[in-house]
Design an enzyme around this catalytic site. Structure first.
Site, short mmCIF file in Angstrom:
data_model
loop_
_atom_site.label_atom_id
_atom_site.label_comp_id
_atom_site.label_asym_id
_atom_site.label_seq_id
_atom_site.Cartn_x
_atom_site.Cartn_y
_atom_site.Cartn_z
N HIS A 274 -3.55 4.32 -2.09
CA HIS A 274 -4.49 3.40 -1.41
C HIS A 274 -5.01 4.04 -0.11
CE1 HIS A 274 -1.68 0.43 -3.44
NE2 HIS A 274 -2.84 0.10 -3.96
N LEU B 256 0.81 -1.22 0.00
CA LEU B 256 0.00 0.00 0.00
C LEU B 256 0.84 1.27 0.00
CD1 LEU B 256 -2.70 -1.11 2.60
CD2 LEU B 256 -2.74 -1.36 0.11
#
Ligand code: PAF
Length: 283
Positions: free
Chosen positions: A37, A33
Site C-alpha cells: 500500500h 497497511l
C-alpha cells in the site's frame, strides 16, 4: 494530513482541489497497511500534488462465509503510515456513510469479472466495482493507484473507469514481495509460522512456470501442472490455477509470442485464502 469521514467533506475537498488546479492521486485501501500500500502512496505523491488514501473495509465485497468480521484493522497504525508515506488526506468512513439507508445502486463489470476470483467469490467484484466507482466519483482524482497483486480487480477497475467515462488515469503497480518471494497481503497476518512457509509455494510455483515459459515451453497444461506441483508438495489446497490473456483474462491453451499472458493462483493455506500472479512471456 487531513482526516475526512463524510462524503460531504470529501466532495468539498475535491471541489477545492479542482479550483486550485492541483493534481490529486487516490489510493483506495481496506487498511492494515503494508509496504505494498505504501508503495502506492509514495508513487501517488511523486505523480500528483496531493495523495488521498481511503481506509474502508468494504462489507459488500465479502461473501457470507468470508472474513469480514475478523479482517485485521489498525487505524492508528495506518494513519501514522499514511502520514510518513506522504498522504495528504485520509478518508475513513463508517459503512453507513457509504451505504446509507435506501442505497440501491450497483456497478457490475460483466466480462473481466467472470472466472478466477469472480467465479470463486460470487458478488465480490460487484462490491469492489461499486465502492471504487463511488470513491472515484466523490474524489474525482486525476489518477488512482492499485496493486497488481489483485490483478483481476485491476482489470475490473480499468474497465469500469473506461466504460463509465470517469476519466481517471488508473495506474497498476508491481506486487511488493518479502525477500523470500511471498506477496505482501494484509491476510498474511492470519498465517502461522508453518503456514507462512507453505505459502511460499504460490510465488515459487509462479516463478517456476515463468522460467519454464522463458525456456521455451508454450503448452498451458504443462505450465499449470508445474505450478500445481508446488502446491501439492506444500500440501496447499488450490482454489484455482490459470494461465490467461493478460488483458481479457480469457484462458490460454498456449503461449503465443506477442500475446501478453498472466499466470494466476488462488489457494488455501490452512483456512487463509491467498492469491498471487506473475506475467509469463513466451521464450
Ligand atoms: O484492494 C482492496 O483493498 C479493495 O478491494 C479496494 C480496491 C480498496 C476496494 O474496497
Amino acid at each position: 494530513m487531513q482526516i475526512l469521514s463524510t462524503v460531504a467533506e470529501v466532495q468539498a475537498f475535491s471541489a477545492r482541489q479542482w479550483s486550485t488546479g492541483k493534481r490529486l492521486a487516490l489510493v483506495p485501501t481496506m487498511g492494515f497497511l503494508h509496504e505494498g500500500h505504501l508503495s502506492l502512496i509514495r508513487e501517488g505523491a511523486k505523480r500528483a500534488d496531493g495523495v488521498a488514501t481511503t481506509i474502508f473495509v468494504n462489507p459488500t465485497q465479502f461473501g457470507p462465509t468470508e472474513d469480514l468480521s475478523r479482517y485485521p484493522r489498525d487505524l492508528q497504525g495506518d494513519l501514522d503510515k499514511c502520514q510518513s508515506a506522504g498522504a495528504t488526506v485520509v478518508f475513513t468512513p463508517e459503512p453507513k456513510e457509504i451505504y446509507p439507508p435506501g442505497f440501491q445502486t450497483s456497478v457490475e463489470v460483466t466480462q473481466v469479472s467472470q472466472g478466477l476470483c469472480g467465479e470463486k467469490r460470487p458478488g465480490h467484484f460487484k462490491g469492489v466495482a461499486t465502492v471504487v466507482t463511488k470513491l472515484l466519483a466523490m474524489f474525482r482524482p486525476h489518477l488512482a493507484l492499485f496493486g497488481e497483486k489483485d490483478y483481476q480487480q485491476l482489470q475490473v477497475i480499468k474497465a469500469l473507469n473506461a466504460d463509465l467515462n470517469l476519466g481517471v488515469e488508473i495506474v497498476g503497480m508491481p506486487t511488493v514481495r518479502e525477500p523470500d518471494g511471498l506477496a505482501l497481503s494484509s491476510r498474511n497476518t492470519y498465517l502461522s509460522a508453518d503456514e507462512r512457509r507453505q505459502a511460499l509455494a504460490l510465488s515459487r510455483g509462479l516463478k517456476a512456470a515463468q522460467a519454464l515459459a522463458k525456456a521455451g515451453e508454450r503448452d498451458a497444461q504443462v505450465l499449470l501442472e508445474r505450478i500445481r506441483g508446488f502446491l501439492t508438495d506444500a500440501k496447499i489446497r488450490e482454489d484455482y490455477v490459470a494461465l490467461v490473456n493478460a488483458q481479457t483474462l480469457q484462458p490460454l491453451l498456449r503461449l503465443e509470442p506477442g500475446v501478453p499472458a498472466r499466470a494466476l493462483i488462488a489457494a488455501f493455506v490452512g483456512k487463509t485464502r491467498l492469491i498471487d500472479n506473475l506475467s509469463v512471456v513466451a521464450g
